[in-house]
Design a protein around this motif. Structure first.
Motif, PDB file in Angstrom:
ATOM      1  N   TYR A 143       0.840  -1.203   0.000  1.00 32.60           N
ATOM      2  CA  TYR A 143       0.000   0.000   0.000  1.00 32.60           C
ATOM      3  C   TYR A 143       0.875   1.253   0.000  1.00 32.60           C
ATOM      4  O   TYR A 143       0.605   2.210  -0.730  1.00 32.60           O
ATOM      5  N   PHE A 144       1.913   1.253   0.827  1.00 33.03           N
ATOM      6  CA  PHE A 144       2.794   2.412   0.894  1.00 33.03           C
ATOM      7  C   PHE A 144       3.529   2.642  -0.423  1.00 33.03           C
ATOM      8  O   PHE A 144       3.847   3.774  -0.758  1.00 33.03           O
TER       9      PHE A 144
ATOM     10  N   LEU B  65     -11.379  -0.176  -1.197  1.00 27.42           N
ATOM     11  CA  LEU B  65     -11.167   1.219  -1.590  1.00 27.42           C
ATOM     12  C   LEU B  65     -10.762   2.059  -0.384  1.00 27.42           C
ATOM     13  O   LEU B  65      -9.833   2.873  -0.467  1.00 27.42           O
ATOM     14  N   GLN B  66     -11.430   1.848   0.738  1.00 33.23           N
ATOM     15  CA  GLN B  66     -11.082   2.623   1.926  1.00 33.23           C
ATOM     16  C   GLN B  66      -9.669   2.287   2.400  1.00 33.23           C
ATOM     17  O   GLN B  66      -8.929   3.167   2.836  1.00 33.23           O
ATOM     18  N   ALA B  67      -9.281   1.023   2.299  1.00 31.00           N
ATOM     19  CA  ALA B  67      -7.913   0.645   2.667  1.00 31.00           C
ATOM     20  C   ALA B  67      -6.916   1.364   1.753  1.00 31.00           C
ATOM     21  O   ALA B  67      -5.903   1.894   2.227  1.00 31.00           O
ATOM     22  N   TRP B  68      -7.203   1.389   0.479  1.00 29.25           N
ATOM     23  CA  TRP B  68      -6.314   2.055  -0.482  1.00 29.25           C
ATOM     24  C   TRP B  68      -6.171   3.538  -0.152  1.00 29.25           C
ATOM     25  O   TRP B  68      -5.082   4.106  -0.227  1.00 29.25           O
TER      26      TRP B  68
ATOM     27  N   PRO C 238      -1.187   4.612   2.642  1.00 22.71           N
ATOM     28  CA  PRO C 238      -0.834   5.553   3.672  1.00 22.71           C
ATOM     29  C   PRO C 238      -1.850   6.699   3.741  1.00 22.71           C
ATOM     30  O   PRO C 238      -2.622   6.850   2.820  1.00 22.71           O
ATOM     31  N   PRO C 239      -1.825   7.518   4.727  1.00 19.26           N
ATOM     32  CA  PRO C 239      -0.788   7.685   5.728  1.00 19.26           C
ATOM     33  C   PRO C 239      -0.920   6.714   6.902  1.00 19.26           C
ATOM     34  O   PRO C 239       0.030   6.520   7.645  1.00 19.26           O
ATOM     35  N   GLY C 240      -2.107   6.136   7.095  1.00 19.37           N
ATOM     36  CA  GLY C 240      -2.285   5.231   8.226  1.00 19.37           C
ATOM     37  C   GLY C 240      -1.465   3.964   8.074  1.00 19.37           C
ATOM     38  O   GLY C 240      -1.121   3.552   6.961  1.00 19.37           O
TER      39      GLY C 240
END
Length: 185
Positions: free
Chosen positions: A10-11, A52-55, A59-61
């Motif tokens: 993801y990062f 989608l919310q994970a994407w 980041p930044p989370g």
């Protein structure tokens, strides 16, 4: 694939992060959404919205426990969809589930701040920690995962009425504990 590696994807903004997340957590997220909504298309929509919310959030989370984080996200999305559709009276099963818990959990209106919500969470966690493993698992499977009493009773080898009575006793126990700690129910 390890969660830390998925989060690194993801990062790196690598789209493989979504397919790896779906491969590892797709069934888990789908089951959570389906238990809340009981409609296949809506459950799949919630799972897709979760990816989608994970994407968008990573980041930044950087979630400490990806599975738990995804579970919370998919449940929130499913409950929001359930609330939207509930006005149309489509989900009678979830209404029963929430009504059962309403007797022992204070209404959201009485929990004004995040701090109070955290204290309530600590109180519920402490109560859960005092239960036998069997009761704790039953309670979580019913009220976190939204599994049906009939299904749980079959697995436990008891009549649904007996399990329903046991769940009532657990809810009353939780209610009593929270009242002892000063929560108005």
């Amino acid at each position: 694939m390890e969660d830390s590696r998925i989060i690194e994807l993801y990062f790196q903004r690598d789209e493989a992060a979504i397919s790896e997340t779906a491969a590892k957590y797709g069934t888990y997220c789908h089951r959570l959404a389906w238990n809340i909504l009981s409609v296949e298309e809506d459950a799949q929509e919630c799972v897709n919205d979760t990816w989608l919310q994970a994407w968008n959030a990573i980041p930044p989370g950087r979630p400490d426990r990806l599975g738990a984080w995804l579970g919370r996200v998919v449940r929130n999305i499913a409950f929001n969809l359930w609330n939207k559709n509930h006005r149309k009276k489509r989900y009678a099963g979830m209404e029963q589930l929430l009504t059962e818990l309403e007797e022992c959990i204070p209404s959201p209106e009485s929990v004004e701040q995040k701090l109070e919500a955290k204290e309530l969470t600590k109180a519920v966690d402490a109560w859960l920690g005092e239960l036998s493993q069997e009761d704790r698992v039953l309670f979580l499977r019913r009220y976190w995962y939204g599994e049906a009493v009939k299904e749980l009773a079959e697995e436990a080898g008891m009549p649904p009425g007996r399990l329903a009575k046991r769940m009532y006793g657990l809810r009353q126990s939780l209610k009593g504990r929270l009242e002892e700690e000063g929560y108005r129910i």
